[in-house]
Motif scaffolding. Sequence first.
Motif, PDB file in Angstrom:
ATOM      1  N   SER A   1      14.591   2.088   9.963  1.00  0.00           N
ATOM      2  CA  SER A   1      13.431   1.901  10.835  1.00  0.00           C
ATOM      3  C   SER A   1      13.878   1.213  12.123  1.00  0.00           C
ATOM      4  O   SER A   1      14.030  -0.006  12.166  1.00  0.00           O
ATOM      5  CB  SER A   1      12.349   1.063  10.136  1.00  0.00           C
ATOM      6  OG  SER A   1      11.271   0.822  11.006  1.00  0.00           O
TER       7      SER A   1
ATOM      8  N   ILE B   1       5.941   0.922   0.422  1.00  0.00           N
ATOM      9  CA  ILE B   1       6.197   2.333   0.748  1.00  0.00           C
ATOM     10  C   ILE B   1       6.069   3.197  -0.504  1.00  0.00           C
ATOM     11  O   ILE B   1       5.469   4.283  -0.472  1.00  0.00           O
ATOM     12  CB  ILE B   1       7.585   2.498   1.387  1.00  0.00           C
ATOM     13  CG1 ILE B   1       7.623   1.812   2.759  1.00  0.00           C
ATOM     14  CG2 ILE B   1       7.933   3.977   1.547  1.00  0.00           C
ATOM     15  CD1 ILE B   1       8.994   1.793   3.402  1.00  0.00           C
TER      16      ILE B   1
ATOM     17  N   TYR C   1       6.031  -2.987   7.619  1.00  0.00           N
ATOM     18  CA  TYR C   1       5.490  -1.839   6.874  1.00  0.00           C
ATOM     19  C   TYR C   1       4.617  -0.969   7.771  1.00  0.00           C
ATOM     20  O   TYR C   1       4.758   0.266   7.786  1.00  0.00           O
ATOM     21  CB  TYR C   1       4.688  -2.355   5.675  1.00  0.00           C
ATOM     22  CG  TYR C   1       3.822  -1.312   5.009  1.00  0.00           C
ATOM     23  CD1 TYR C   1       4.383  -0.230   4.330  1.00  0.00           C
ATOM     24  CD2 TYR C   1       2.437  -1.414   5.063  1.00  0.00           C
ATOM     25  CE1 TYR C   1       3.582   0.720   3.720  1.00  0.00           C
ATOM     26  CE2 TYR C   1       1.631  -0.456   4.458  1.00  0.00           C
ATOM     27  CZ  TYR C   1       2.207   0.604   3.786  1.00  0.00           C
ATOM     28  OH  TYR C   1       1.409   1.543   3.187  1.00  0.00           O
TER      29      TYR C   1
ATOM     30  N   THR D   1       6.741   0.853  10.408  1.00  0.00           N
ATOM     31  CA  THR D   1       7.534   1.906   9.776  1.00  0.00           C
ATOM     32  C   THR D   1       6.680   3.115   9.431  1.00  0.00           C
ATOM     33  O   THR D   1       7.092   4.269   9.651  1.00  0.00           O
ATOM     34  CB  THR D   1       8.223   1.361   8.513  1.00  0.00           C
ATOM     35  OG1 THR D   1       9.105   0.299   8.878  1.00  0.00           O
ATOM     36  CG2 THR D   1       9.016   2.451   7.804  1.00  0.00           C
ATOM     37  N   MET D   2       5.492   2.878   8.909  1.00  0.00           N
ATOM     38  CA  MET D   2       4.612   3.995   8.557  1.00  0.00           C
ATOM     39  C   MET D   2       4.102   4.708   9.809  1.00  0.00           C
ATOM     40  O   MET D   2       4.146   5.937   9.903  1.00  0.00           O
ATOM     41  CB  MET D   2       3.430   3.478   7.732  1.00  0.00           C
ATOM     42  CG  MET D   2       3.787   3.003   6.334  1.00  0.00           C
ATOM     43  SD  MET D   2       4.534   4.281   5.300  1.00  0.00           S
ATOM     44  CE  MET D   2       3.236   5.520   5.297  1.00  0.00           C
TER      45      MET D   2
ATOM     46  N   GLN E   1       7.343   5.927  12.264  1.00  0.00           N
ATOM     47  CA  GLN E   1       8.448   6.702  11.718  1.00  0.00           C
ATOM     48  C   GLN E   1       7.973   7.739  10.691  1.00  0.00           C
ATOM     49  O   GLN E   1       8.210   8.930  10.862  1.00  0.00           O
ATOM     50  CB  GLN E   1       9.473   5.760  11.069  1.00  0.00           C
ATOM     51  CG  GLN E   1      10.206   4.874  12.062  1.00  0.00           C
ATOM     52  CD  GLN E   1      11.267   5.604  12.854  1.00  0.00           C
ATOM     53  OE1 GLN E   1      11.551   5.267  13.984  1.00  0.00           O
ATOM     54  NE2 GLN E   1      11.876   6.619  12.296  1.00  0.00           N
ATOM     55  N   ASN E   2       7.316   7.294   9.637  1.00  0.00           N
ATOM     56  CA  ASN E   2       6.978   8.232   8.563  1.00  0.00           C
ATOM     57  C   ASN E   2       5.971   9.286   8.989  1.00  0.00           C
ATOM     58  O   ASN E   2       6.151  10.478   8.706  1.00  0.00           O
ATOM     59  CB  ASN E   2       6.461   7.462   7.343  1.00  0.00           C
ATOM     60  CG  ASN E   2       7.585   6.829   6.551  1.00  0.00           C
ATOM     61  OD1 ASN E   2       8.698   7.339   6.514  1.00  0.00           O
ATOM     62  ND2 ASN E   2       7.314   5.696   5.935  1.00  0.00           N
TER      63      ASN E   2
ATOM     64  N   MET F   1       8.286   9.316   0.100  1.00  0.00           N
ATOM     65  CA  MET F   1       7.892   7.912  -0.002  1.00  0.00           C
ATOM     66  C   MET F   1       8.589   7.235  -1.178  1.00  0.00           C
ATOM     67  O   MET F   1       8.981   6.059  -1.102  1.00  0.00           O
ATOM     68  CB  MET F   1       6.373   7.792  -0.151  1.00  0.00           C
ATOM     69  CG  MET F   1       5.572   8.223   1.082  1.00  0.00           C
ATOM     70  SD  MET F   1       6.002   7.361   2.616  1.00  0.00           S
ATOM     71  CE  MET F   1       7.133   8.558   3.367  1.00  0.00           C
TER      72      MET F   1
ATOM     73  N   THR G   1      12.403   6.812  -0.052  1.00  0.00           N
ATOM     74  CA  THR G   1      12.585   5.788   0.988  1.00  0.00           C
ATOM     75  C   THR G   1      12.153   4.412   0.509  1.00  0.00           C
ATOM     76  O   THR G   1      12.779   3.407   0.859  1.00  0.00           O
ATOM     77  CB  THR G   1      11.806   6.166   2.260  1.00  0.00           C
ATOM     78  OG1 THR G   1      10.416   6.357   1.943  1.00  0.00           O
ATOM     79  CG2 THR G   1      12.353   7.441   2.875  1.00  0.00           C
TER      80      THR G   1
ATOM     81  N   ASN H   1      13.121   5.152   6.191  1.00  0.00           N
ATOM     82  CA  ASN H   1      11.950   6.002   6.386  1.00  0.00           C
ATOM     83  C   ASN H   1      12.365   7.420   6.758  1.00  0.00           C
ATOM     84  O   ASN H   1      13.547   7.714   6.929  1.00  0.00           O
ATOM     85  CB  ASN H   1      11.063   5.442   7.495  1.00  0.00           C
ATOM     86  CG  ASN H   1      11.842   4.974   8.701  1.00  0.00           C
ATOM     87  OD1 ASN H   1      11.813   3.801   9.052  1.00  0.00           O
ATOM     88  ND2 ASN H   1      12.581   5.875   9.339  1.00  0.00           N
TER      89      ASN H   1
END
Length: 418
Positions: A74, A105, A223, A226-227, A230-231, A251, A254, A270
């Motif tokens: 991340s 995650i 968190y 990152t979500m 990135q995700n 998920m 990662t 991620n």
Amino acid sequence: MTTRGRDQQPIMAGVVTALVGFTSSFVVVIAGLRAVGADPRQAASGLFALTVVFALGIIVLSVRSRAPVTLAWSTPGAALLVGLEGQQQDWSAAVGAFLVVGVLIVATGLIPALGDLIGRIPTPIAQAMLAGVLVTLCLAPVTSMSAEPLLTAPVIVVWLCATRWLSRWAMPLALLTALVVIGIYLGVHGAPDWSATPWWPTISLTVPRVDLAAMIGIAGPLYIVTMASQNIPGVAVLRSFGYVAPWRAAMGVTGIGTMVAAPFGGHAINLAALSAALAAGDEAGPDRSRRWIAGVTAGIVYLLLAVFSGALVAITAAAPGHLMEAVAGLALLGTFAAAIVGALADPDTRVAAALTFVTAASGVTFAGIGGAFWGLAVGLIANGVMRFGRRNGTSTAGERPDAEEAARAEDRADQAES
């Protein structure tokens, strides 16, 4: 064309994906880990653990899904850690927060309601928080230019020219220029004592410590960043090339990967966003059914690059002044610009986003919790006040991003298949 000939393009695309992905942002990761208390050996361990774990994850997901699913550390999360410098110096507490991020995650893949909760955070507020934590690092090229112009100018000139004519290789070329500058500098002024950081891959185990302030100030913002940064974009990139991202599997891999890497210093793993297009796009070959080979190749090359983690941390530690921070700032300028645009584009959330940005950028610490969390809290409260009493408004701030809607739909499809 033979199978071997057909596979040359995805193999080369995988090599480029790994080289660009690694060299473009490892400096940010090192700076982030050092900012929250890691010594050079622990930072080298974190870089090594992250690279090995997500490289193996890429291979597993690409083979399993027959799609070019690529992972990464991340980078926005590492930038968030840089913003905590001077605020959070308990390394064991930071490692405990990294471990919690991995748990969250995994839970996101298993519990749709948790993903829905993240989706209810207005996108401009999340973008404003990201921009706020990036701004300090993005100022580094300017401050470094002011303090060490002869050292910094070559890096900025190469980066600017490459951005214009060789955009994909802008950061690798800037990094190469910085390494040349460092080599010349050390040749003139003498090399430091290299004994503090080994040049070979190293593992340093840290026992995680549960600390409430670190859970709130590090795990929560890390968190969310990152979500959101990135995700969700990673799902969108794969979708744009006609691939369905294996949401639950991604998920799980990662999240578990983050939990495995955390005790060794890794902050978060991620889905790749920017580098994902290199393995999934047309440059990976005309046969879409063979592009998964680009993902597998990228994973193998990442494993080879992990060997250099110790040497890279040693060189970074020996760099004069703020030269490497300047390189990291250049790497994040594009992300910062996109975050600012996303934060301020909607007039209905502009004030709340501005409050989020200035709070996150201020570096304020209250009750041991850093500015990223307080920026998010202030932004959500301000957005709630602005929306209070509004009926049938046109604002879409509370809606989930299209990519996340797609991810939820793909998750439901996975459930139906199982």
